[in-house]
Design a protein around this motif. Sequence first.
Motif, PDB file in Angstrom:
ATOM      1  N   GLY A 254       0.874  -1.062   0.014  1.00 41.27           N
ATOM      2  CA  GLY A 254       0.358  -0.568  -0.089  1.00 41.27           C
ATOM      3  C   GLY A 254       0.983   0.798  -0.422  1.00 41.27           C
ATOM      4  N   ARG A 255       1.721   1.260   0.139  1.00 41.99           N
ATOM      5  CA  ARG A 255       3.313   2.391   0.310  1.00 41.99           C
ATOM      6  C   ARG A 255       3.900   2.546  -0.577  1.00 41.99           C
ATOM      7  NH1 ARG A 255       7.342   3.313   2.573  1.00 41.99           N
ATOM      8  NH2 ARG A 255       8.194   0.604   3.103  1.00 41.99           N
ATOM      9  N   ILE A 256       4.845   1.239  -1.434  1.00 43.79           N
ATOM     10  CA  ILE A 256       5.775   1.002  -2.364  1.00 43.79           C
ATOM     11  C   ILE A 256       5.029  -0.263  -2.876  1.00 43.79           C
ATOM     12  CG2 ILE A 256       7.023  -1.498  -0.643  1.00 43.79           C
ATOM     13  CD1 ILE A 256       9.727   0.010  -0.686  1.00 43.79           C
ATOM     14  N   PHE A 266      16.715  -7.519  -1.280  1.00 41.62           N
ATOM     15  CA  PHE A 266      17.955  -8.248  -1.693  1.00 41.62           C
ATOM     16  C   PHE A 266      18.701  -6.892  -0.716  1.00 41.62           C
ATOM     17  CE2 PHE A 266      16.025 -10.068  -5.764  1.00 41.62           C
ATOM     18  CZ  PHE A 266      15.571 -11.069  -4.793  1.00 41.62           C
ATOM     19  N   LYS A 267      19.021  -6.017  -1.012  1.00 46.98           N
ATOM     20  CA  LYS A 267      19.912  -4.889  -0.892  1.00 46.98           C
ATOM     21  C   LYS A 267      20.403  -4.899   0.906  1.00 46.98           C
ATOM     22  CE  LYS A 267      20.183  -1.961  -4.411  1.00 46.98           C
ATOM     23  NZ  LYS A 267      21.089  -0.354  -4.724  1.00 46.98           N
ATOM     24  N   ALA A 268      18.379  -5.138   1.279  1.00 45.72           N
ATOM     25  CA  ALA A 268      18.743  -5.513   2.664  1.00 45.72           C
ATOM     26  C   ALA A 268      19.508  -6.523   3.590  1.00 45.72           C
ATOM     27  CB  ALA A 268      16.916  -4.727   2.964  1.00 45.72           C
ATOM     28  N   THR A 281      17.877   2.166  -2.637  1.00 44.18           N
ATOM     29  CA  THR A 281      18.264   1.653  -4.664  1.00 44.18           C
ATOM     30  C   THR A 281      17.396   2.911  -4.748  1.00 44.18           C
ATOM     31  OG1 THR A 281      15.457   2.068  -3.619  1.00 44.18           O
ATOM     32  CG2 THR A 281      16.786  -0.270  -3.402  1.00 44.18           C
ATOM     33  N   ASN A 282      17.812   3.420  -5.988  1.00 42.73           N
ATOM     34  CA  ASN A 282      17.720   3.779  -7.083  1.00 42.73           C
ATOM     35  C   ASN A 282      16.609   5.247  -7.245  1.00 42.73           C
ATOM     36  OD1 ASN A 282      19.883   5.825  -8.715  1.00 42.73           O
ATOM     37  ND2 ASN A 282      20.215   4.172  -9.616  1.00 42.73           N
ATOM     38  N   SER A 286      11.121   4.005  -3.606  1.00 45.04           N
ATOM     39  CA  SER A 286      11.145   4.153  -2.594  1.00 45.04           C
ATOM     40  C   SER A 286      12.125   2.945  -1.476  1.00 45.04           C
ATOM     41  CB  SER A 286      10.082   4.155  -1.784  1.00 45.04           C
ATOM     42  OG  SER A 286       8.803   5.101  -2.879  1.00 45.04           O
ATOM     43  N   PRO A 287      12.358   3.910  -0.180  1.00 42.27           N
ATOM     44  CA  PRO A 287      13.220   3.133   0.683  1.00 42.27           C
ATOM     45  C   PRO A 287      12.152   1.847   1.428  1.00 42.27           C
ATOM     46  CG  PRO A 287      13.153   4.551   1.415  1.00 42.27           C
ATOM     47  CD  PRO A 287      12.464   4.963   0.504  1.00 42.27           C
ATOM     48  N   LEU A 288      12.536   0.715   1.883  1.00 43.60           N
ATOM     49  CA  LEU A 288      11.813  -0.208   3.222  1.00 43.60           C
ATOM     50  C   LEU A 288      12.209   0.951   4.331  1.00 43.60           C
ATOM     51  CD1 LEU A 288      13.498  -3.767   2.313  1.00 43.60           C
ATOM     52  CD2 LEU A 288      11.389  -2.317   1.150  1.00 43.60           C
ATOM     53  N   SER A 289      11.171   0.517   5.320  1.00 41.19           N
ATOM     54  CA  SER A 289      11.111   1.098   6.232  1.00 41.19           C
ATOM     55  C   SER A 289      11.321   0.277   7.502  1.00 41.19           C
ATOM     56  CB  SER A 289       9.577   0.885   6.899  1.00 41.19           C
ATOM     57  OG  SER A 289       8.651  -0.250   7.138  1.00 41.19           O
ATOM     58  N   PRO A 290      11.965   0.769   8.605  1.00 40.00           N
ATOM     59  CA  PRO A 290      12.755   0.365   9.609  1.00 40.00           C
ATOM     60  C   PRO A 290      12.334  -0.965  10.150  1.00 40.00           C
ATOM     61  CG  PRO A 290      12.963   2.961  10.073  1.00 40.00           C
ATOM     62  CD  PRO A 290      12.021   1.885   8.867  1.00 40.00           C
ATOM     63  N   ALA A 291      11.253  -1.260  10.255  1.00 44.85           N
ATOM     64  CA  ALA A 291       9.900  -2.241  10.037  1.00 44.85           C
ATOM     65  C   ALA A 291      10.486  -3.269   9.582  1.00 44.85           C
ATOM     66  CB  ALA A 291       8.329  -1.894  10.565  1.00 44.85           C
TER      67      ALA A 291
END
Length: 305
Positions: A254-256, A266-268, A281-282, A286-291
Motif C-alpha cells: 500500500g506504500r511501496i 535483496f539489498k537490505a 535503491t535508485n 522508495s526505501p524500506l521502513s525500519p520495521a
Amino acid sequence: MVSDSGLSPHGVVPPLVTPLDEHGEVDRRSLERLVSYQLDAGVDGVFVGGSSGEIALLDTAQRRMAVEVTTSTVAGAVPVLVGAVDTGTRRVIEHARQAARLGADAVVVTAPFYIQPHPAEIVAHFRYVREAVDVPVVAYDIPSAVGARLTPEIVTELADAKTVVALKDSSGDLASFREILRRTDLPTLSGSELFADIAIELGAAGLVPGLGNVDPHGYVRLHRAVRDGDIAAARAEQDRLARLFRIVSVADRGRIGFTAGALGAFKAALALRGVIDCPATNLPLSPLSPAETDAIAAVLNDQGL
C-alpha cells in the motif's frame, strides 16, 4: 564486428544488485565485496546490469562504474554478462559496445520496448545488435518489464541463425520454457527463484536468480545436487530458498511498489549480512521502513543466515 568466443553460459549466474552509497553513487567497495562473495560461493558467472541491478534506473556513469568494478574484480575468473537493455536498437548497440570495451564476455539483450514491436522486428533487433558488437549476445525474455514476448518461434529463429548464444528466461511460462528446450539446443538459463530445481531437471543450462545475491551458496548447492542426481537434496534446498524468498513480500504494497520492495529486500538482506554497506535503491524507488528491515532480519535468522 562479429566474432565467435565459444561462450556457453551455464551453472549459477546471479544477477548482481548495484550497491549505492547514501548519495546515490555506485559503492565501489560494496560491489567488490559482493562480487567476491559470489566467487567464494562457487558461482559460474555473474550478470551485471540486469533487472536486479536496476538497469532501467542507472544513469550512464552508474552503469559504467558497475561494469568496470565487476569486470576488474572478477579478473577473468568467470564470465561476466552485462545488460544492454533499452528501448531501441541504436541505444542498445551503444550500451553493448561500451560493455564490450569494459571487458564484458557477453551482452544480455531484451526485445525493444515502448514501441510494441512485431516479431520480425524483434528478430531484426537482435541481428543488428549481434552484427554491431564483437561479443556474444544472450537473449533475455522478461515480458513483465518489456511487454513483448520472446516466443518459442522467435527464439528458434534466433538459435537457428546463431544470432544469440543463450537465453535467459524470466517469463514465468513453464510451458513456453519447455517448448524452447524441445525445439532448440540453445543453452537456456532460468530466472526463477522458486522453480530452479525443476528448470534444471527439465534441461536448463543454468540459473539466474535474483535471490542468488543473498544466498549464492544455496543455489550452487541446488544446481550441483540436480546435476549429481540427488533430487531429494535439491528439493530440500529449493524449499529452504523458497522460505528465504519471503523477504520480497515483506514491504507494504500500500506504500511501496513491487520492484522497490523486492530489490530493497535483496539489498537490505545483503546489508544485514555485511556484504554491502547501504541498502539504498535508485530513484524513484522508495526505501524500506525500519520495521520492514527488521522483518527481513527475522527471515534471515529463521533460515540460519
